[in-house]
Each structure stands twice: as C-alpha cells, then as structure tokens.
Design a protein around this motif. Structure first.
Motif, PDB file in Angstrom:
ATOM      1  N   GLU A   1      36.799  35.548   0.712  1.00 43.18           N
ATOM      2  CA  GLU A   1      37.228  35.456   2.103  1.00 43.18           C
ATOM      3  C   GLU A   1      38.693  35.072   2.258  1.00 43.18           C
ATOM      4  OE1 GLU A   1      34.554  32.914   4.210  1.00 43.18           O
ATOM      5  OE2 GLU A   1      32.848  34.278   3.976  1.00 43.18           O
ATOM      6  N   ARG A   2      39.195  34.186   1.420  1.00 44.48           N
ATOM      7  CA  ARG A   2      40.580  33.727   1.572  1.00 44.48           C
ATOM      8  C   ARG A   2      41.546  34.514   0.699  1.00 44.48           C
ATOM      9  NH1 ARG A   2      40.994  28.851   4.120  1.00 44.48           N
ATOM     10  NH2 ARG A   2      39.147  28.460   5.393  1.00 44.48           N
ATOM     11  N   ALA A   3      41.348  34.510  -0.605  1.00 49.50           N
ATOM     12  CA  ALA A   3      42.282  35.201  -1.500  1.00 49.50           C
ATOM     13  C   ALA A   3      42.122  36.710  -1.474  1.00 49.50           C
ATOM     14  CB  ALA A   3      42.111  34.685  -2.927  1.00 49.50           C
ATOM     15  N   ARG A   4      40.932  37.188  -1.109  1.00 48.91           N
ATOM     16  CA  ARG A   4      40.662  38.633  -1.059  1.00 48.91           C
ATOM     17  C   ARG A   4      41.062  39.311  -2.378  1.00 48.91           C
ATOM     18  NH1 ARG A   4      39.294  40.151   4.105  1.00 48.91           N
ATOM     19  NH2 ARG A   4      39.794  38.645   5.745  1.00 48.91           N
ATOM     20  N   VAL A   5      40.471  38.824  -3.450  1.00 44.73           N
ATOM     21  CA  VAL A   5      40.789  39.311  -4.782  1.00 44.73           C
ATOM     22  C   VAL A   5      40.489  40.805  -4.899  1.00 44.73           C
ATOM     23  CG1 VAL A   5      40.137  39.150  -7.218  1.00 44.73           C
ATOM     24  CG2 VAL A   5      40.460  37.066  -5.853  1.00 44.73           C
ATOM     25  N   LEU A   6      41.404  41.532  -5.520  1.00 42.80           N
ATOM     26  CA  LEU A   6      41.274  42.974  -5.706  1.00 42.80           C
ATOM     27  C   LEU A   6      41.072  43.299  -7.184  1.00 42.80           C
ATOM     28  CD1 LEU A   6      44.208  44.126  -3.393  1.00 42.80           C
ATOM     29  CD2 LEU A   6      41.753  44.172  -2.864  1.00 42.80           C
ATOM     30  N   PRO A   7      40.439  44.437  -7.477  1.00 46.70           N
ATOM     31  CA  PRO A   7      40.270  44.837  -8.878  1.00 46.70           C
ATOM     32  C   PRO A   7      41.609  44.933  -9.597  1.00 46.70           C
ATOM     33  CG  PRO A   7      38.896  46.186  -7.447  1.00 46.70           C
ATOM     34  CD  PRO A   7      39.787  45.381  -6.544  1.00 46.70           C
ATOM     35  N   GLY A   8      41.631  44.448 -10.827  1.00 47.93           N
ATOM     36  CA  GLY A   8      42.832  44.530 -11.639  1.00 47.93           C
ATOM     37  C   GLY A   8      43.800  43.384 -11.469  1.00 47.93           C
ATOM     38  N   GLU A   9      43.590  42.529 -10.482  1.00 53.46           N
ATOM     39  CA  GLU A   9      44.506  41.402 -10.299  1.00 53.46           C
ATOM     40  C   GLU A   9      44.258  40.327 -11.353  1.00 53.46           C
ATOM     41  OE1 GLU A   9      46.083  41.044  -5.865  1.00 53.46           O
ATOM     42  OE2 GLU A   9      43.986  40.405  -6.028  1.00 53.46           O
ATOM     43  N   ARG A  10      45.322  39.586 -11.628  1.00 50.99           N
ATOM     44  CA  ARG A  10      45.223  38.461 -12.554  1.00 50.99           C
ATOM     45  C   ARG A  10      44.918  37.197 -11.760  1.00 50.99           C
ATOM     46  NH1 ARG A  10      50.469  40.039 -16.215  1.00 50.99           N
ATOM     47  NH2 ARG A  10      51.436  39.862 -14.161  1.00 50.99           N
ATOM     48  N   VAL A  11      43.774  36.602 -12.056  1.00 56.72           N
ATOM     49  CA  VAL A  11      43.317  35.430 -11.324  1.00 56.72           C
ATOM     50  C   VAL A  11      43.224  34.246 -12.279  1.00 56.72           C
ATOM     51  CG1 VAL A  11      41.411  34.410  -9.993  1.00 56.72           C
ATOM     52  CG2 VAL A  11      42.024  36.825  -9.666  1.00 56.72           C
ATOM     53  N   LEU A  12      43.902  33.152 -11.926  1.00 63.20           N
ATOM     54  CA  LEU A  12      43.856  31.921 -12.711  1.00 63.20           C
ATOM     55  C   LEU A  12      42.964  30.919 -11.994  1.00 63.20           C
ATOM     56  CD1 LEU A  12      44.803  29.946 -14.932  1.00 63.20           C
ATOM     57  CD2 LEU A  12      46.766  29.403 -13.452  1.00 63.20           C
ATOM     58  N   ILE A  13      41.961  30.399 -12.703  1.00 61.75           N
ATOM     59  CA  ILE A  13      41.032  29.428 -12.149  1.00 61.75           C
ATOM     60  C   ILE A  13      41.135  28.140 -12.951  1.00 61.75           C
ATOM     61  CG2 ILE A  13      38.585  28.888 -11.748  1.00 61.75           C
ATOM     62  CD1 ILE A  13      38.230  32.013 -11.494  1.00 61.75           C
ATOM     63  N   TYR A  14      41.497  27.072 -12.284  1.00 58.44           N
ATOM     64  CA  TYR A  14      41.563  25.772 -12.963  1.00 58.44           C
ATOM     65  C   TYR A  14      40.162  25.187 -13.070  1.00 58.44           C
ATOM     66  CZ  TYR A  14      46.646  25.659 -12.801  1.00 58.44           C
ATOM     67  OH  TYR A  14      47.983  25.949 -13.006  1.00 58.44           O
ATOM     68  N   GLY A  15      39.802  24.749 -14.297  1.00 55.66           N
ATOM     69  CA  GLY A  15      38.507  24.113 -14.509  1.00 55.66           C
ATOM     70  C   GLY A  15      37.365  25.108 -14.558  1.00 55.66           C
ATOM     71  N   GLY A  16      37.402  26.020 -15.509  1.00 58.51           N
ATOM     72  CA  GLY A  16      36.453  27.126 -15.556  1.00 58.51           C
ATOM     73  C   GLY A  16      35.037  26.779 -15.946  1.00 58.51           C
ATOM     74  N   THR A  17      34.778  25.546 -16.385  1.00 58.02           N
ATOM     75  CA  THR A  17      33.394  25.145 -16.666  1.00 58.02           C
ATOM     76  C   THR A  17      32.934  24.034 -15.730  1.00 58.02           C
ATOM     77  OG1 THR A  17      34.082  23.546 -18.371  1.00 58.02           O
ATOM     78  CG2 THR A  17      33.565  25.794 -19.100  1.00 58.02           C
TER      79      THR A  17
ATOM     80  N   VAL B   1      40.151  25.457   1.281  1.00 59.99           N
ATOM     81  CA  VAL B   1      38.728  25.670   1.511  1.00 59.99           C
ATOM     82  C   VAL B   1      38.036  24.310   1.582  1.00 59.99           C
ATOM     83  CG1 VAL B   1      36.566  26.523   0.512  1.00 59.99           C
ATOM     84  CG2 VAL B   1      38.619  27.948   0.471  1.00 59.99           C
ATOM     85  N   PHE B   2      37.379  24.055   2.699  1.00 62.39           N
ATOM     86  CA  PHE B   2      36.571  22.847   2.898  1.00 62.39           C
ATOM     87  C   PHE B   2      35.221  23.328   3.418  1.00 62.39           C
ATOM     88  CE2 PHE B   2      35.754  18.875   5.611  1.00 62.39           C
ATOM     89  CZ  PHE B   2      35.174  18.195   4.554  1.00 62.39           C
ATOM     90  N   MET B   3      34.293  23.584   2.493  1.00 59.31           N
ATOM     91  CA  MET B   3      33.071  24.286   2.869  1.00 59.31           C
ATOM     92  C   MET B   3      32.136  23.469   3.758  1.00 59.31           C
ATOM     93  SD  MET B   3      30.081  23.079   1.338  1.00 59.31           S
ATOM     94  CE  MET B   3      29.070  24.539   1.330  1.00 59.31           C
ATOM     95  N   LEU B   4      32.400  22.183   3.925  1.00 59.11           N
ATOM     96  CA  LEU B   4      31.523  21.350   4.748  1.00 59.11           C
ATOM     97  C   LEU B   4      31.768  21.509   6.246  1.00 59.11           C
ATOM     98  CD1 LEU B   4      31.563  18.007   2.721  1.00 59.11           C
ATOM     99  CD2 LEU B   4      29.871  19.840   2.624  1.00 59.11           C
ATOM    100  N   ILE B   5      32.809  22.236   6.637  1.00 57.17           N
ATOM    101  CA  ILE B   5      33.141  22.370   8.057  1.00 57.17           C
ATOM    102  C   ILE B   5      31.961  22.873   8.896  1.00 57.17           C
ATOM    103  CG2 ILE B   5      34.535  23.711   9.701  1.00 57.17           C
ATOM    104  CD1 ILE B   5      36.914  23.311   7.817  1.00 57.17           C
ATOM    105  N   PRO B   6      31.257  23.939   8.497  1.00 59.00           N
ATOM    106  CA  PRO B   6      30.108  24.372   9.302  1.00 59.00           C
ATOM    107  C   PRO B   6      29.023  23.301   9.449  1.00 59.00           C
ATOM    108  CG  PRO B   6      30.793  26.135   7.853  1.00 59.00           C
ATOM    109  CD  PRO B   6      31.551  24.904   7.418  1.00 59.00           C
ATOM    110  N   LEU B   7      28.819  22.493   8.400  1.00 58.60           N
ATOM    111  CA  LEU B   7      27.811  21.437   8.470  1.00 58.60           C
ATOM    112  C   LEU B   7      28.251  20.313   9.389  1.00 58.60           C
ATOM    113  CD1 LEU B   7      26.887  21.195   4.684  1.00 58.60           C
ATOM    114  CD2 LEU B   7      25.486  22.177   6.489  1.00 58.60           C
ATOM    115  N   LEU B   8      29.515  19.972   9.365  1.00 58.38           N
ATOM    116  CA  LEU B   8      30.020  18.841  10.140  1.00 58.38           C
ATOM    117  C   LEU B   8      30.282  19.191  11.599  1.00 58.38           C
ATOM    118  CD1 LEU B   8      32.528  17.389   7.519  1.00 58.38           C
ATOM    119  CD2 LEU B   8      30.360  16.360   8.243  1.00 58.38           C
ATOM    120  N   HIS B   9      30.635  20.460  11.848  1.00 58.44           N
ATOM    121  CA  HIS B   9      31.065  20.833  13.198  1.00 58.44           C
ATOM    122  C   HIS B   9      30.167  21.870  13.875  1.00 58.44           C
ATOM    123  CE1 HIS B   9      34.791  18.554  12.720  1.00 58.44           C
ATOM    124  NE2 HIS B   9      34.897  19.089  11.508  1.00 58.44           N
ATOM    125  N   GLY B  10      29.175  22.365  13.158  1.00 61.70           N
ATOM    126  CA  GLY B  10      28.234  23.293  13.775  1.00 61.70           C
ATOM    127  C   GLY B  10      28.784  24.670  14.056  1.00 61.70           C
TER     128      GLY B  10
END
Length: 329
Positions: free
Chosen positions: A139-155, A264-273
C-alpha cells in the motif's frame, strides 16, 4: 470464562488468572473461542505502562493477535458464521479486550478465514505483522517487479513476513541479520542477499549491492537510530517506510535525495475505528498467499501457554527469539 488479566501496570509477574463473564456479541461483532495468540511489542509496552495511553481498562485482557473459532455472531454479520476457523488482530487496546481468555469479542470487519494449512499456533502469530508488512510494501511503497528492496531485520516479526511478501511481488530482496543462524533462516524465507549489518557499514553494503546507487525501497522495521541508515541506503527518489518514527530526526538526507518517507502504524483502525475493513481484506489476501505456499510464519522454538504470558513477555523483551512467539490455550 477464564481470563489472564493485568490488574495494574507492572512487570512480568503482574498477570493474574481470573473468571469473567463471557461477552455477548453485539451488532457487527463476532465472539471467538480463542485457540492461540502471539506476543508483539505493543503487548509488553502496554503491560509495563510504557504505552498506558492506549491500554484497555483494568482488569485488562491484553494481546491483539488471535486465532480461533467463531462461537457466535451478532446482528448483521454474514461474512462468517459459527464454526468458522478465523484469525485477526482485534483488541487488547483501549476500548477492546484482548485474546488472553477463553473468548474474545471482535469487530467482524477485522476477521478473516485463516489458512487451512496452518495450525492455530501458526495462524495466531501472523495478523499484526502480516498486516504491517502488507501496508508497508503493497500500500505505501507499492513495490514493483524487479526493484531492489532492503528489509531491516529479515527474521524478526514484521521482517520475516516482509521478506516473503516482497519476494512474491517480484522484487530482489536484501535483508539484514545479526547472526549466521539468522542468515540461514533469511535465505530459507526467500531473501536473495543477506547482509551481516554488524560487519558492514551502510556505505559498504550500498556500494557492494547497488554500485553506490542505493535501494529502490527500504523498509525500516527498527526506527530510532536505524532510520538515518535507512535514508542513507535509499536511492535518489527512493521510498522509505518506517514502522517507528517516534524520534527526532535530521531529514537532510531525505531532502537531498528527494525521498518519499512513509510511516506505518497498523493500530490506527483499532484505536480510531477507521478503515477496519482493510485489515480483514489484507488478512484474506495473506490467507491466499499462505495457502499457495508464498508466505509461511516463522515461529520461535519456544511455545508458551496463556498461563505463561509473563514468561513469554520476558522472553520477547530479551530480544533473542527467532520470528514470532506463540501462545496457545
């Protein structure tokens, strides 16, 4: 029903077993017979009082993640019915009780059918982290095929799902890990390149893996002092998503590179309805990915009972666990 509550904020020993009335679902709600849950940082943040502003009233039933079976439905609920095996991140915050009990009330919009190829323990660790990873990358980054994506903390909790979602989206996935054992797991999850961040600087791994250009998308699952590293690792006009912006930062790098920075703060829907249906929809998408083998949860070898919630919190806060920590009835 039996419930494990906290009567006040406190340490690992603050949980108490008690009996409470079984709730009755109102309009738009479902009553879930709880089978499993998991530990997330928000859970021990609330328990300790560090997140008192979003805590449910005492005696408080904590934990938002739940895997269970629909026991009853309220007026107007048609998407699920009694007997359905479901999962959700649906409470344990201000205004809603959590999963550390025999039964849990949930807004039906937050609930989705859980994957048939997962046990309750496996399904119960996914909702919060899977929703977060999906919001960040789809939803936010809208990752596309072939892009290089770095994820911190992969496990880590969000990281291990994010690696798999990014791979499903067709990206070349890079991730940081802290040990050789975690490097093995990161590769099993689908990471194309594993970066031992304690041995390489940002400049070194950006030079090695991108020729100095930087990554198209960077997911910062850590925040704080790691956010400047994430900004440094991104390419010109890149996208950076952080899960923790609770800090003061110098955004000079973001300005000079023309970066887009998302929180990204995924709790927003839970806290604010608001936008609650989006969580149910994301979990339905995750169910499809799990059932086709594109995503699987990474569980730490240690599993705890609900009566051992305090010990599960202690283990989580020590920070040496792998993936997610499961609690089962």
């Amino acid at each position: 029903m039996k419930a494990f509550v906290i009567p006040r904020f406190g340490g690992f020993d603050v949980f108490e077993e008690t009996e409470m009335p079984t709730p009755v679902p109102g309009p738009g709600q479902v009553l879930l017979q709880v089978e499993a849950s998991s530990v997330n940082p928000v859970d021990y943040g609330i328990r300790s009082g560090a997140l008192a502003m979003i805590a449910p009233p005492f005696p408080a039933i904590l934990h938002g993640d739940v895997a269970g079976t629909v026991a009853a439905v309220g007026e107007g609920v048609t998407a699920v019915r009694p007997g359905d095996a479901v999962y959700a991140c649906a409470g344990g915050l201000a205004g809603s009780s959590g999963a550390l009990a025999d039964f849990m009330l949930a807004d039906s919009a937050l609930v989705a059918r859980r994957p048939v190829n997962l046990s309750p323990a496996e399904a119960g660790v996914l909702p919060l982290v899977a929703i977060t990873a999906w919001e960040a990358l789809v939803e936010r980054a809208r990752v596309l095929p072939g892009e290089r994506v770095l994820i911190y903390g992969g496990t880590g909790g969000v990281g291990h799902v994010a690696v798999q979602v990014a791979k499903y989206l067709g990206a070349t996935v890079y991730t940081t890990v802290s040990s050789p054992d975690k490097a093995v797991w990161a590769r099993k999850l689908g990471a194309d390149v594993v970066i031992p961040y304690r041995e390489q600087s940002v400049e070194e791994y950006v030079a090695e893996h991108t020729g100095g250009a930087g990554f198209d998308v960077v997911l910062d699952t850590v925040g704080g002092a790691n956010l400047p590293r994430a900004l440094s690792a991104a390419r010109l006009y890149g996208r950076v998503v952080t899960l923790n912006a609770l800090s003061s930062q110098d955004l000079t790098t973001a300005h000079l590179k023309g970066l887009s920075l998302h929180v990204v703060f995924m709790l927003i829907p839970l806290l604010h309805g608001v936008r609650r249906a989006s969580h149910g929809e994301i979990l339905s998408a995750i169910t499809a990915l799990v059932e086709q083998g594109a995503v699987r949860p990474l569980l730490d070898p240690r599993t705890f009972s609900f009566a051992e919630a305090g010990e599960a919190h202690r283990y989580a806060e020590e920070g040496q666990h792998l993936g997610k920590i499961s609690l089962v009835q």
